[in-house]
Scaffold this motif. Structure first.
Motif, mmCIF file in Angstrom:
data_model
loop_
_atom_site.group_PDB
_atom_site.id
_atom_site.type_symbol
_atom_site.label_atom_id
_atom_site.label_comp_id
_atom_site.label_asym_id
_atom_site.label_seq_id
_atom_site.Cartn_x
_atom_site.Cartn_y
_atom_site.Cartn_z
ATOM 1 N N THR A 188 58.943 70.007 39.255
ATOM 2 C CA THR A 188 58.344 71.220 38.691
ATOM 3 C C THR A 188 59.270 72.411 38.858
ATOM 4 O O THR A 188 59.495 73.176 37.914
ATOM 5 C CB THR A 188 56.992 71.512 39.369
ATOM 6 O OG1 THR A 188 56.161 70.365 39.265
ATOM 7 C CG2 THR A 188 56.315 72.705 38.739
ATOM 8 N N SER A 189 59.830 72.566 40.063
ATOM 9 C CA SER A 189 60.740 73.699 40.282
ATOM 10 C C SER A 189 62.042 73.517 39.497
ATOM 11 O O SER A 189 62.650 74.494 39.069
ATOM 12 C CB SER A 189 61.029 73.889 41.771
ATOM 13 O OG SER A 189 61.625 72.740 42.304
ATOM 14 N N GLU A 190 62.456 72.271 39.295
ATOM 15 C CA GLU A 190 63.646 72.000 38.483
ATOM 16 C C GLU A 190 63.389 72.396 37.022
ATOM 17 O O GLU A 190 64.259 72.985 36.366
ATOM 18 C CB GLU A 190 64.002 70.512 38.566
ATOM 19 C CG GLU A 190 65.333 70.152 37.960
ATOM 20 C CD GLU A 190 66.522 70.685 38.736
ATOM 21 O OE1 GLU A 190 67.540 70.989 38.079
ATOM 22 O OE2 GLU A 190 66.450 70.820 39.972
ATOM 23 N N LEU A 191 62.200 72.113 36.514
ATOM 24 C CA LEU A 191 61.849 72.510 35.145
ATOM 25 C C LEU A 191 61.771 74.033 35.016
ATOM 26 O O LEU A 191 62.188 74.599 34.003
ATOM 27 C CB LEU A 191 60.530 71.863 34.721
ATOM 28 C CG LEU A 191 60.556 70.369 34.442
ATOM 29 C CD1 LEU A 191 59.148 69.850 34.181
ATOM 30 C CD2 LEU A 191 61.472 70.063 33.269
ATOM 31 N N GLN A 192 61.227 74.698 36.049
ATOM 32 C CA GLN A 192 61.163 76.164 36.027
ATOM 33 C C GLN A 192 62.562 76.755 36.039
ATOM 34 O O GLN A 192 62.837 77.733 35.330
ATOM 35 C CB GLN A 192 60.362 76.676 37.223
ATOM 36 C CG GLN A 192 58.886 76.414 37.130
ATOM 37 C CD GLN A 192 58.156 76.807 38.415
ATOM 38 O OE1 GLN A 192 58.758 76.976 39.463
ATOM 39 N NE2 GLN A 192 56.840 76.957 38.306
ATOM 40 N N LEU A 193 63.447 76.174 36.829
ATOM 41 C CA LEU A 193 64.830 76.646 36.892
ATOM 42 C C LEU A 193 65.529 76.466 35.550
ATOM 43 O O LEU A 193 66.250 77.354 35.087
ATOM 44 C CB LEU A 193 65.587 75.910 37.996
ATOM 45 C CG LEU A 193 66.994 76.400 38.277
ATOM 46 C CD1 LEU A 193 66.963 77.853 38.753
ATOM 47 C CD2 LEU A 193 67.657 75.523 39.313
ATOM 48 N N ARG A 194 65.298 75.351 34.902
ATOM 49 C CA ARG A 194 65.887 75.111 33.572
ATOM 50 C C ARG A 194 65.341 76.115 32.548
ATOM 51 O O ARG A 194 66.077 76.588 31.686
ATOM 52 C CB ARG A 194 65.586 73.691 33.099
ATOM 53 C CG ARG A 194 66.162 72.618 33.973
ATOM 54 C CD ARG A 194 67.423 72.052 33.376
ATOM 55 N NE ARG A 194 67.868 70.922 34.191
ATOM 56 C CZ ARG A 194 69.009 70.929 34.864
ATOM 57 N NH1 ARG A 194 69.795 71.965 34.805
ATOM 58 N NH2 ARG A 194 69.357 69.895 35.578
ATOM 59 N N ALA A 195 64.056 76.438 32.656
ATOM 60 C CA ALA A 195 63.467 77.417 31.740
ATOM 61 C C ALA A 195 64.077 78.803 31.969
ATOM 62 O O ALA A 195 64.365 79.528 31.005
ATOM 63 C CB ALA A 195 61.949 77.459 31.920
ATOM 64 N N ILE A 196 64.281 79.162 33.227
ATOM 65 C CA ILE A 196 64.897 80.455 33.527
ATOM 66 C C ILE A 196 66.348 80.472 33.063
ATOM 67 O O ILE A 196 66.831 81.473 32.519
ATOM 68 C CB ILE A 196 64.770 80.775 35.032
ATOM 69 C CG1 ILE A 196 63.316 81.101 35.366
ATOM 70 C CG2 ILE A 196 65.677 81.923 35.432
ATOM 71 C CD1 ILE A 196 63.030 81.304 36.829
ATOM 72 N N ARG A 239 60.790 88.190 34.551
ATOM 73 C CA ARG A 239 60.640 86.739 34.584
ATOM 74 C C ARG A 239 61.131 86.121 35.886
ATOM 75 O O ARG A 239 60.556 85.155 36.354
ATOM 76 C CB ARG A 239 61.404 86.100 33.404
ATOM 77 C CG ARG A 239 60.950 86.560 32.033
ATOM 78 C CD ARG A 239 59.498 86.367 31.769
ATOM 79 N NE ARG A 239 59.139 84.967 31.804
ATOM 80 C CZ ARG A 239 57.909 84.514 31.802
ATOM 81 N NH1 ARG A 239 56.903 85.354 31.781
ATOM 82 N NH2 ARG A 239 57.664 83.225 31.846
ATOM 83 N N LYS A 268 58.796 86.804 39.317
ATOM 84 C CA LYS A 268 57.415 86.292 39.385
ATOM 85 C C LYS A 268 57.291 85.238 40.453
ATOM 86 O O LYS A 268 58.140 84.496 40.754
ATOM 87 C CB LYS A 268 56.987 85.710 38.047
ATOM 88 C CG LYS A 268 56.571 86.772 37.074
ATOM 89 C CD LYS A 268 56.003 86.119 35.854
ATOM 90 C CE LYS A 268 55.439 87.197 34.934
ATOM 91 N NZ LYS A 268 54.844 86.659 33.756
#
Length: 193
Positions: free
Chosen positions: A4-12, A190, A193
Protein backbone atom coordinates in the motif's frame (compact mmCIF):
# COMPACT_ATOMS: atom_id res chain seq x y z
CA UNK A 1 7.79 -1.56 2.69
CA UNK A 2 4.17 -2.62 2.40
CA UNK A 3 2.46 -2.77 -0.95
CA UNK A 4 0.00 0.00 0.00
CA UNK A 5 2.75 2.45 0.90
CA UNK A 6 4.64 1.45 -2.26
CA UNK A 7 1.55 2.28 -4.35
CA UNK A 8 1.18 5.63 -2.54
CA UNK A 9 4.84 6.40 -3.22
CA UNK A 10 4.39 5.58 -6.91
CA UNK A 11 1.33 7.85 -7.04
CA UNK A 12 3.28 10.70 -5.45
CA UNK A 13 6.17 10.09 -7.85
CA UNK A 14 3.77 10.30 -10.80
CA UNK A 15 2.22 13.45 -9.34
CA UNK A 16 5.66 15.08 -9.02
CA UNK A 17 6.57 14.24 -12.60
CA UNK A 18 3.24 15.42 -14.03
CA UNK A 19 3.12 18.63 -11.99
CA UNK A 20 6.77 19.29 -12.72
CA UNK A 21 6.32 18.98 -16.47
CA UNK A 22 3.13 21.05 -16.55
CA UNK A 23 4.64 23.89 -14.52
CA UNK A 24 7.98 23.63 -16.36
CA UNK A 25 6.46 24.04 -19.83
CA UNK A 26 3.89 26.67 -18.87
CA UNK A 27 6.53 28.77 -17.13
CA UNK A 28 9.05 28.28 -19.94
CA UNK A 29 6.65 29.36 -22.69
CA UNK A 30 5.31 32.37 -20.77
CA UNK A 31 8.82 33.32 -19.68
CA UNK A 32 10.22 33.17 -23.22
CA UNK A 33 7.40 35.34 -24.54
CA UNK A 34 7.90 37.85 -21.72
CA UNK A 35 11.66 37.82 -22.15
CA UNK A 36 11.38 38.45 -25.87
CA UNK A 37 9.01 41.35 -25.36
CA UNK A 38 11.14 42.91 -22.61
CA UNK A 39 14.32 42.47 -24.65
CA UNK A 40 12.68 44.16 -27.61
CA UNK A 41 11.31 46.92 -25.35
CA UNK A 42 14.68 47.53 -23.73
CA UNK A 43 16.40 48.01 -27.08
CA UNK A 44 13.53 50.06 -28.50
CA UNK A 45 13.33 52.27 -25.42
CA UNK A 46 17.07 52.85 -25.60
CA UNK A 47 16.88 53.95 -29.23
CA UNK A 48 13.81 56.12 -28.60
CA UNK A 49 15.29 57.96 -25.63
CA UNK A 50 18.66 58.44 -27.32
CA UNK A 51 17.05 60.89 -29.73
CA UNK A 52 14.51 62.39 -27.36
CA UNK A 53 15.35 65.55 -25.51
CA UNK A 54 12.93 64.97 -22.64
CA UNK A 55 13.39 61.64 -20.88
CA UNK A 56 12.17 62.80 -17.48
CA UNK A 57 8.67 61.58 -18.31
CA UNK A 58 9.93 58.00 -18.71
CA UNK A 59 12.13 57.85 -15.61
CA UNK A 60 9.83 55.31 -13.94
CA UNK A 61 9.75 53.06 -16.99
CA UNK A 62 13.39 52.15 -16.46
CA UNK A 63 12.76 51.01 -12.89
CA UNK A 64 9.62 49.20 -14.04
CA UNK A 65 11.55 47.30 -16.71
CA UNK A 66 14.30 46.57 -14.14
CA UNK A 67 11.78 44.94 -11.79
CA UNK A 68 10.14 43.11 -14.69
CA UNK A 69 13.51 41.68 -15.74
CA UNK A 70 14.24 40.80 -12.11
CA UNK A 71 10.95 38.89 -12.03
CA UNK A 72 12.06 37.01 -15.16
CA UNK A 73 15.39 36.10 -13.56
CA UNK A 74 13.53 34.70 -10.55
CA UNK A 75 11.26 32.87 -13.00
CA UNK A 76 14.34 31.17 -14.41
CA UNK A 77 15.05 29.82 -10.92
CA UNK A 78 11.41 28.71 -10.68
CA UNK A 79 11.69 26.87 -14.00
CA UNK A 80 14.74 25.03 -12.66
CA UNK A 81 12.80 24.07 -9.52
CA UNK A 82 9.94 22.75 -11.69
CA UNK A 83 12.42 20.56 -13.54
CA UNK A 84 13.73 19.47 -10.17
CA UNK A 85 10.20 18.28 -9.31
CA UNK A 86 10.41 15.98 -12.34
CA UNK A 87 13.76 14.62 -11.14
CA UNK A 88 12.36 14.08 -7.63
CA UNK A 89 9.46 12.16 -9.18
CA UNK A 90 11.90 9.94 -11.06
CA UNK A 91 13.93 9.36 -7.89
CA UNK A 92 10.81 8.49 -5.91
CA UNK A 93 9.88 5.97 -8.60
CA UNK A 94 13.24 4.22 -8.26
CA UNK A 95 13.18 0.57 -7.22
CA UNK A 96 16.28 1.17 -5.10
CA UNK A 97 15.09 2.82 -1.88
CA UNK A 98 18.52 4.38 -1.22
CA UNK A 99 18.07 6.54 -4.35
CA UNK A 100 14.83 8.03 -3.07
CA UNK A 101 14.95 11.46 -1.43
CA UNK A 102 13.73 11.76 2.13
CA UNK A 103 10.39 13.40 2.78
CA UNK A 104 12.05 16.34 4.58
CA UNK A 105 14.29 17.08 1.58
CA UNK A 106 11.32 16.89 -0.77
CA UNK A 107 9.24 19.24 1.37
CA UNK A 108 12.15 21.70 1.52
CA UNK A 109 12.42 21.78 -2.28
CA UNK A 110 8.68 22.42 -2.61
CA UNK A 111 8.83 25.18 0.03
CA UNK A 112 11.75 26.75 -1.83
CA UNK A 113 9.55 26.73 -4.95
CA UNK A 114 6.82 28.53 -3.02
CA UNK A 115 9.23 31.22 -1.80
CA UNK A 116 10.82 31.69 -5.23
CA UNK A 117 7.45 32.18 -6.92
CA UNK A 118 6.16 34.54 -4.24
CA UNK A 119 9.31 36.69 -4.56
CA UNK A 120 8.95 36.58 -8.35
CA UNK A 121 5.34 37.70 -8.18
CA UNK A 122 6.31 40.55 -5.82
CA UNK A 123 9.11 41.80 -8.09
CA UNK A 124 6.96 41.57 -11.19
CA UNK A 125 4.03 43.35 -9.55
CA UNK A 126 6.33 46.19 -8.43
CA UNK A 127 7.49 46.48 -12.04
CA UNK A 128 3.92 46.42 -13.31
CA UNK A 129 2.91 49.15 -10.85
CA UNK A 130 5.76 51.39 -12.01
CA UNK A 131 4.97 50.84 -15.68
CA UNK A 132 1.23 51.34 -15.26
CA UNK A 133 1.96 54.48 -13.23
CA UNK A 134 3.98 55.86 -16.12
CA UNK A 135 1.20 55.00 -18.56
CA UNK A 136 -1.33 56.72 -16.33
CA UNK A 137 0.88 59.80 -16.13
CA UNK A 138 1.26 59.81 -19.91
CA UNK A 139 -2.48 59.51 -20.45
CA UNK A 140 -3.24 62.34 -18.02
CA UNK A 141 -0.59 64.77 -19.26
CA UNK A 142 -1.00 64.45 -23.00
CA UNK A 143 -2.20 67.78 -24.31
CA UNK A 144 -5.63 67.90 -25.86
CA UNK A 145 -5.54 68.41 -29.59
CA UNK A 146 -8.15 70.90 -30.67
CA UNK A 147 -9.36 70.45 -34.25
CA UNK A 148 -8.23 73.27 -36.49
CA UNK A 149 -5.22 74.23 -34.37
CA UNK A 150 -1.64 73.28 -34.81
CA UNK A 151 -0.14 71.80 -31.67
CA UNK A 152 3.16 70.15 -31.03
CA UNK A 153 2.84 66.96 -28.95
CA UNK A 154 5.92 65.62 -27.18
CA UNK A 155 6.24 62.00 -28.42
CA UNK A 156 7.55 60.85 -25.02
CA UNK A 157 4.18 61.79 -23.51
CA UNK A 158 2.12 59.63 -25.87
CA UNK A 159 1.35 56.03 -24.98
CA UNK A 160 3.11 53.83 -27.53
CA UNK A 161 2.07 50.28 -28.47
CA UNK A 162 5.39 49.11 -27.03
CA UNK A 163 4.26 50.37 -23.62
CA UNK A 164 1.27 48.03 -23.78
CA UNK A 165 3.56 45.15 -24.79
CA UNK A 166 5.60 45.72 -21.63
CA UNK A 167 2.42 45.50 -19.55
CA UNK A 168 1.59 42.26 -21.39
CA UNK A 169 5.07 40.90 -20.64
CA UNK A 170 4.55 41.63 -16.94
CA UNK A 171 1.18 39.92 -17.01
CA UNK A 172 2.73 36.84 -18.65
CA UNK A 173 5.47 36.75 -16.02
CA UNK A 174 2.97 36.99 -13.17
CA UNK A 175 0.94 34.20 -14.81
CA UNK A 176 4.05 32.02 -15.07
CA UNK A 177 4.87 32.58 -11.40
CA UNK A 178 1.25 31.85 -10.52
CA UNK A 179 1.42 28.52 -12.38
CA UNK A 180 4.54 27.59 -10.44
CA UNK A 181 2.97 28.71 -7.18
CA UNK A 182 -0.16 26.63 -7.77
CA UNK A 183 1.96 23.60 -8.66
CA UNK A 184 4.08 23.99 -5.53
CA UNK A 185 1.04 24.41 -3.28
CA UNK A 186 -0.58 21.37 -4.89
CA UNK A 187 2.51 19.24 -4.32
CA UNK A 188 2.98 20.47 -0.76
CA UNK A 189 -0.64 19.66 0.00
CA UNK A 190 -0.32 16.15 -1.44
CA UNK A 191 2.94 15.17 0.27
CA UNK A 192 2.12 16.53 3.72
CA UNK A 193 -1.10 14.52 4.07
Amino acid sequence: MSETSELQLRAIAKLFRLTGWITFWSQLVLGLVSGGILLFASFSAGSRTAGAANTANNSGAGIGIFFAISGLVVLGIGIFISFRYVRIGRQLDSSNSSNRPRKLETVQVVRLGLIVHLVGILLTLIGAQAIVGILLTKSLTVSQIIPGTITQVDPSRVIQPLDIFVVQANTNTVSAHFAGLVGSIWLLNRITK
